[in-house]
Design a protein around this motif. Structure first.
Motif, PDB file in Angstrom:
ATOM      1  N   ALA A  45      -0.447  -4.207   3.796  1.00 52.14           N
ATOM      2  CA  ALA A  45      -1.626  -4.536   4.520  1.00 52.14           C
ATOM      3  C   ALA A  45      -1.867  -5.862   4.325  1.00 52.14           C
ATOM      4  O   ALA A  45      -1.480  -6.611   3.485  1.00 52.14           O
ATOM      5  CB  ALA A  45      -2.805  -3.618   3.644  1.00 52.14           C
ATOM      6  N   THR A  53      -7.852  -7.481   9.651  1.00 54.97           N
ATOM      7  CA  THR A  53      -7.226  -6.685   8.538  1.00 54.97           C
ATOM      8  C   THR A  53      -6.334  -5.827   9.253  1.00 54.97           C
ATOM      9  O   THR A  53      -6.866  -4.969  10.108  1.00 54.97           O
ATOM     10  CB  THR A  53      -8.217  -5.985   7.364  1.00 54.97           C
ATOM     11  N   GLU A  76      -2.990  -2.923   8.547  1.00 61.99           N
ATOM     12  CA  GLU A  76      -2.101  -2.017   7.694  1.00 61.99           C
ATOM     13  C   GLU A  76      -1.024  -1.582   8.676  1.00 61.99           C
ATOM     14  O   GLU A  76      -1.021  -0.941   9.671  1.00 61.99           O
ATOM     15  CB  GLU A  76      -2.748  -1.123   6.870  1.00 61.99           C
ATOM     16  N   THR A  85       0.739  -1.114   0.073  1.00 59.10           N
ATOM     17  CA  THR A  85      -0.171  -0.124  -0.137  1.00 59.10           C
ATOM     18  C   THR A  85       0.766   1.309   0.080  1.00 59.10           C
ATOM     19  O   THR A  85       2.064   1.160   0.436  1.00 59.10           O
ATOM     20  CB  THR A  85      -0.751   0.115   1.246  1.00 59.10           C
TER      21      THR A  85
END
Length: 391
Positions: free
Chosen positions: A191, A204, A206, A186
């Protein structure tokens, strides 16, 4: 946009929940089996359908609902065109999920080039079925520890460290299982999306940086994992391989081994057993020493099967290959497999003394075909093992 989601995983699992025999022959075999074993096939199939009826009504296309309600969808009584339609639909759902997994895999492959070497090595392999040992957090960092005992890698413990967290959705808890993942590069860093199980979660995260650290089992681990003789196990370990003692509560470098308690010496403490359990400092890590076998790891990978690749001298090949000592037999055949041209005469002598195996001996199949492909089998041996060579 993520390819992998909890929604697509559930859609796939729901599509696969109802079992249906795919051919008339399979139904005939099942009905014969049911009759032989005094089973009411229609009652059994209705019970199977009843367990998941509500969920079937929620996710199967409307055209199948009539056959769910009358309990015929998973029986021989459903019209053939309906069964074929259902199987076609189910195969489409399966293919759709496989396409999604392939897309997630391709996304991960593109990301590997941007990663640090250890993190890249971890994600080049599968983390499927890893078990979450712990998850530690600070204001800017998350460290996920994975036990790879049930996984598909020689690594035993893996640490994934996410530095400078940008966002996180979902919650990871110890004892969950890592099932599927998708990794992306990213603008902010990296991520990672993971589908975990027990309980089922879509997680999830990041972060600006993604680092990895990993260790292996000592090569003698499998010899002692079941027997539980901790004192004997310690005597097989090598400090020069970088021994690490890792539990959910602590991580310690082993700097000394002893033939008696406390057995393990750490940089600033040691292993201590008393009537209350096993301790490192004041931290209780196990009920008994035998449990600590599973906490020892090493920096260096040691192949526990390397000795099987040690070559057998030519003069001992025949006795070893035809003998009863399993380790010598494996080493002998591995020696011949690796050197077919140099050992042609000896290989042919040994094969002449063997009878073609009955019932599909996989070892014989592999070796005979290998020697044939290398062009070293005599015409007599080709005729002798013709059944294997023509399969």
């Amino acid at each position: 946009m993520w390819h992998l989601t909890m929604q697509v995983k559930k859609a796939y699992e729901n599509a696969m929940r109802l079992f249906i025999y795919e051919s008339e022959e399979a139904w005939t075999d099942y009905l014969a089996y049911a009759k032989e074993n005094d089973i009411d096939p229609y009652k059994e199939k209705k019970q199977e359908l009843d367990v998941i009826r509500d969920s079937l009504m929620s996710y199967l296309p409307l055209r199948f609902h009539t056959y769910i309600l009358d309990s015929t969808l998973n029986t021989p009584n459903v019209p053939k065109h309906v069964r074929e339609d259902f199987l076609r639909w189910r195969n489409e759902q399966e293919q759709l999920f496989e396409n999604i997994l392939d897309a997630a895999y391709e996304e991960k492959q593109k990301t590997l080039a941007y990663m640090k070497s250890k993190a890249r090595e971890v994600f080049e392999q599968s983390l499927h079925d890893a078990k979450v040992v712990s998850i530690r957090r600070t204001a800017t960092q998350v460290v996920l520890t994975l036990d790879m005992a049930g996984g598909f890698t020689a690594k035993s413990i893996i640490y994934l460290t996410f530095n400078n967290i940008k966002s996180e959705l979902g919650q990871v808890v110890p004892k969950q299982f890592y099932i599927y993942d998708e990794l992306r590069k990213t603008a902010n860093g990296f991520a990672l999306r993971v589908i975990l199980d027990c309980p089922e979660v879509e997680w999830t995260i990041e972060a600006e940086e993604l680092d990895a650290e990993f260790y292996y089992r000592p090569k003698t681990y499998s010899d002692f994992a079941e027997s539980g003789n901790f004192a004997a196990y310690v005597q097989t370990l090598q400090l020069e391989n970088g021994l690490i003692f890792i539990t959910p509560q602590c991580k310690k470098q082993v700097v000394g081994l002893q033939h008696h308690a406390p057995f393990l010496i750490f940089e600033d403490s040691h292993l201590n057993e008393n009537e209350h359990g096993v301790f490192v400092d004041s931290i209780r890590v196990a009920d008994k020493l035998e449990d600590c076998i599973h906490f020892l790891h090493t920096d260096t990978y040691e192949d526990p099967y390397a000795h099987f690749s040690e070559p057998i001298p030519i003069q001992d090949l025949e006795e070893a290959a035809l003998g009863t000592d399993l380790e010598l037999k494996v080493r002998a055949w591995n020696t011949m497999y690796a050197n077919p041209v140099q050992l042609t005469e000896k290989i042919n002598q040994i094969l002449m003394q063997m009878n073609p195996a009955q019932g599909g001996d996989m070892m014989q199949y592999v070796f005979i075909r290998h020697f044939y492909n290398e062009g070293i089998l005599t015409a007599e041996l080709q005729a002798k093992f013709n059944d294997i060579l023509t399969e």
